[in-house]
Structures are given as structure tokens and as C-alpha cells.
Scaffold this motif. Structure first.
Motif, PDB file in Angstrom:
ATOM      1  N   TYR A  28     -10.262  -8.853   0.481  1.00  0.00           N
ATOM      2  CA  TYR A  28     -10.245  -7.420   0.709  1.00  0.00           C
ATOM      3  C   TYR A  28     -11.605  -6.890   0.267  1.00  0.00           C
ATOM      4  O   TYR A  28     -11.994  -7.049  -0.891  1.00  0.00           O
ATOM      5  CB  TYR A  28      -9.130  -6.743  -0.085  1.00  0.00           C
ATOM      6  N   LEU A  29     -12.333  -6.307   1.219  1.00  0.00           N
ATOM      7  CA  LEU A  29     -13.705  -5.878   0.987  1.00  0.00           C
ATOM      8  C   LEU A  29     -13.799  -4.363   0.922  1.00  0.00           C
ATOM      9  O   LEU A  29     -13.209  -3.661   1.748  1.00  0.00           O
ATOM     10  CB  LEU A  29     -14.605  -6.398   2.117  1.00  0.00           C
ATOM     11  N   ILE A  30     -14.551  -3.865  -0.055  1.00  0.00           N
ATOM     12  CA  ILE A  30     -14.755  -2.427  -0.194  1.00  0.00           C
ATOM     13  C   ILE A  30     -16.229  -2.141   0.068  1.00  0.00           C
ATOM     14  O   ILE A  30     -17.086  -2.545  -0.716  1.00  0.00           O
ATOM     15  CB  ILE A  30     -14.338  -1.940  -1.597  1.00  0.00           C
TER      16      ILE A  30
ATOM     17  N   SER B  42       0.828  -1.213   0.000  1.00  0.00           N
ATOM     18  CA  SER B  42       0.000   0.000   0.000  1.00  0.00           C
ATOM     19  C   SER B  42       0.858   1.258   0.000  1.00  0.00           C
ATOM     20  O   SER B  42       1.821   1.370   0.764  1.00  0.00           O
ATOM     21  CB  SER B  42      -0.899  -0.017   1.233  1.00  0.00           C
TER      22      SER B  42
ATOM     23  N   LEU C  44      -8.046   0.759   6.617  1.00  0.00           N
ATOM     24  CA  LEU C  44      -7.865  -0.163   5.493  1.00  0.00           C
ATOM     25  C   LEU C  44      -7.684  -1.594   5.983  1.00  0.00           C
ATOM     26  O   LEU C  44      -8.197  -2.543   5.379  1.00  0.00           O
ATOM     27  CB  LEU C  44      -6.659   0.253   4.650  1.00  0.00           C
TER      28      LEU C  44
ATOM     29  N   THR D 264     -21.288  -4.914  -0.630  1.00  0.00           N
ATOM     30  CA  THR D 264     -19.849  -4.765  -0.463  1.00  0.00           C
ATOM     31  C   THR D 264     -19.139  -5.482  -1.610  1.00  0.00           C
ATOM     32  O   THR D 264     -19.478  -6.615  -1.938  1.00  0.00           O
ATOM     33  CB  THR D 264     -19.399  -5.359   0.883  1.00  0.00           C
ATOM     34  N   THR D 265     -18.170  -4.831  -2.211  1.00  0.00           N
ATOM     35  CA  THR D 265     -17.398  -5.439  -3.292  1.00  0.00           C
ATOM     36  C   THR D 265     -16.286  -6.303  -2.716  1.00  0.00           C
ATOM     37  O   THR D 265     -15.576  -5.882  -1.819  1.00  0.00           O
ATOM     38  CB  THR D 265     -16.767  -4.353  -4.190  1.00  0.00           C
TER      39      THR D 265
ATOM     40  N   VAL E 222     -17.954   3.443  -0.052  1.00  0.00           N
ATOM     41  CA  VAL E 222     -16.611   3.876  -0.435  1.00  0.00           C
ATOM     42  C   VAL E 222     -16.450   3.927  -1.945  1.00  0.00           C
ATOM     43  O   VAL E 222     -15.618   4.636  -2.465  1.00  0.00           O
ATOM     44  CB  VAL E 222     -15.544   2.949   0.204  1.00  0.00           C
ATOM     45  N   LYS E 223     -17.239   3.179  -2.670  1.00  0.00           N
ATOM     46  CA  LYS E 223     -17.087   3.077  -4.124  1.00  0.00           C
ATOM     47  C   LYS E 223     -17.208   4.423  -4.732  1.00  0.00           C
ATOM     48  O   LYS E 223     -16.586   4.965  -5.471  1.00  0.00           O
ATOM     49  CB  LYS E 223     -18.148   2.153  -4.713  1.00  0.00           C
TER      50      LYS E 223
ATOM     51  N   SER F 143     -13.061  -7.255  -3.493  1.00  0.00           N
ATOM     52  CA  SER F 143     -12.042  -6.781  -4.420  1.00  0.00           C
ATOM     53  C   SER F 143     -11.034  -7.864  -4.774  1.00  0.00           C
ATOM     54  O   SER F 143     -10.695  -8.040  -5.939  1.00  0.00           O
ATOM     55  CB  SER F 143     -11.331  -5.572  -3.810  1.00  0.00           C
TER      56      SER F 143
ATOM     57  N   ARG G 264     -10.677  -3.778   6.478  1.00  0.00           N
ATOM     58  CA  ARG G 264     -11.355  -4.282   5.283  1.00  0.00           C
ATOM     59  C   ARG G 264     -10.888  -5.687   4.893  1.00  0.00           C
ATOM     60  O   ARG G 264     -11.473  -6.314   4.028  1.00  0.00           O
ATOM     61  CB  ARG G 264     -11.129  -3.337   4.113  1.00  0.00           C
ATOM     62  N   TYR G 265      -9.808  -6.173   5.495  1.00  0.00           N
ATOM     63  CA  TYR G 265      -9.318  -7.515   5.219  1.00  0.00           C
ATOM     64  C   TYR G 265     -10.017  -8.497   6.151  1.00  0.00           C
ATOM     65  O   TYR G 265     -10.071  -8.277   7.355  1.00  0.00           O
ATOM     66  CB  TYR G 265      -7.807  -7.608   5.430  1.00  0.00           C
TER      67      TYR G 265
END
Length: 167
Positions: free
Chosen positions: A160-162, A49, A90, A115-116, A166-167, A118, A93-94
Motif C-alpha cells: 500500500y503506497l502513499i 477501510s 485508494l 512515496t511511502t 498525500v502525507k 505503508s 494505491r495498492y
């Protein structure tokens, strides 16, 4: 073991040789500090990152220029403290989970529909990209759907979720 910053990146920010022993000694300490502050080992990511690299650069400069600050959490500057808060966000999100013996829903607390997903990477019993085995967008609150009918029950994955907002 890899560090958040490699020796060339660290030497560039410090304007020193990439073999500087003081700098090289600080790199794993910087990683450990950021991991402790955020709850995540950022060195395992590929690519690492840019927020983690930024925090590592700030921390490295502070500690290299004033070794008395090493490990001192009370004297963080605002930019570094802000970076660590961003990294902690961040890191949340894991999620890590075990697969199922056939398709079905796997419980993931606090995840919401929309939720995406990713990325999905194998961490135990599987390696590399595993996204095709699971849904790309969370369809039910609190669960990720394993679309593969294969027995994945002895394998662990990290996604890993978004979140939708947030999108």
C-alpha cells in the motif's frame, strides 16, 4: 467469507434483527457492487477501510429500503458516488508484485520517489507483514527496492503506497 459489513453492523444501520434474511442476502451483493465499482475487494483487508464501510452502509440502506434499486448504477446518490470515487482512488494505491532472487529493484509503474511504502503483505508464498524485506520509502521513480538478499522470486506481495503529496 467475510463481508465489508458484518451482520451486527448491517443490522444496526438498518435497525433490524441481525438474522434478517433480506439483509443477509444483500451483504454479498453490496460487496460485489463496491468491488466492481472500485476494482478492489475490500473484504480482504484487516481492518476494513472505514470509507468502504461507509459506502456499504449507504448502499445497503438504499437497496434494503427499495429493492428495485439493487444493481442500478444510474440512481446513486451523491454521497455514495463520492465514496466510491474515494475508494477507487485508494484502490489505485495498492500494487502487487513478485519478489526477486536477491536484492534489487522491482518495477512498479507510475510510482514516484518519495512515496511511502505503508504496508507490504505476502499474498502468494508468503503471508502477513513483509515490510522489512523492502524499502520504506521509494527511492527511484518506477521501482521498489527489495532490500532482502533472500530468494523471493516465487513469492508475491501487495504493498500500500502513499504518494508524497498525500502525507
Amino acid at each position: 467469507m467475510a463481508n465489508i459489513l458484518n451482520a451486527i453492523e448491517a443490522a444496526t444501520v438498518l435497525r433490524c434483527e441481525n438474522t434478517d434474511p433480506n439483509m443477509l442476502a444483500l451483504l454479498p451483493q453490496v460487496d460485489a457492487y463496491i468491488q466492481q465499482a472500485t476494482g478492489r475487494d475490500w473484504t480482504v483487508d484487516s481492518p476494513i477501510s472505514q470509507v468502504a464501510k461507509g459506502a456499504a452502509r449507504m448502499l445497503l440502506v438504499m437497496w434494503y429500503e427499495n429493492p428495485g434499486m439493487v444493481g442500478n448504477m444510474s440512481s446513486l446518490n451523491f454521497g455514495l458516488a463520492s465514496s466510491l470515487v474515494q475508494l477507487e482512488s485508494l484502490a489505485l494505491r495498492y500494487v502487487t508484485f513478485e519478489g526477486l532472487d536477491g536484492s534489487g529493484y522491482i518495477e512498479i509503474p507510475n510510482v514516484v520517489a518519495g512515496t511511502t511504502v505503508s504496508t507490504v503483505t505476502g499474498v502468494v508464498g508468503a503471508t502477513g507483514d513483509q515490510h522489512t524485506l523492502f524499502e520504506a520509502v521509494i527511492s527511484e521513480d518506477g521501482y521498489i527496492y527489495q532490500s532482502s538478499a533472500t530468494n523471493l522470486s516465487s513469492k508475491w506481495y501487495r504493498a500500500y503506497l502513499i504518494p508524497p503529496e498525500v502525507k
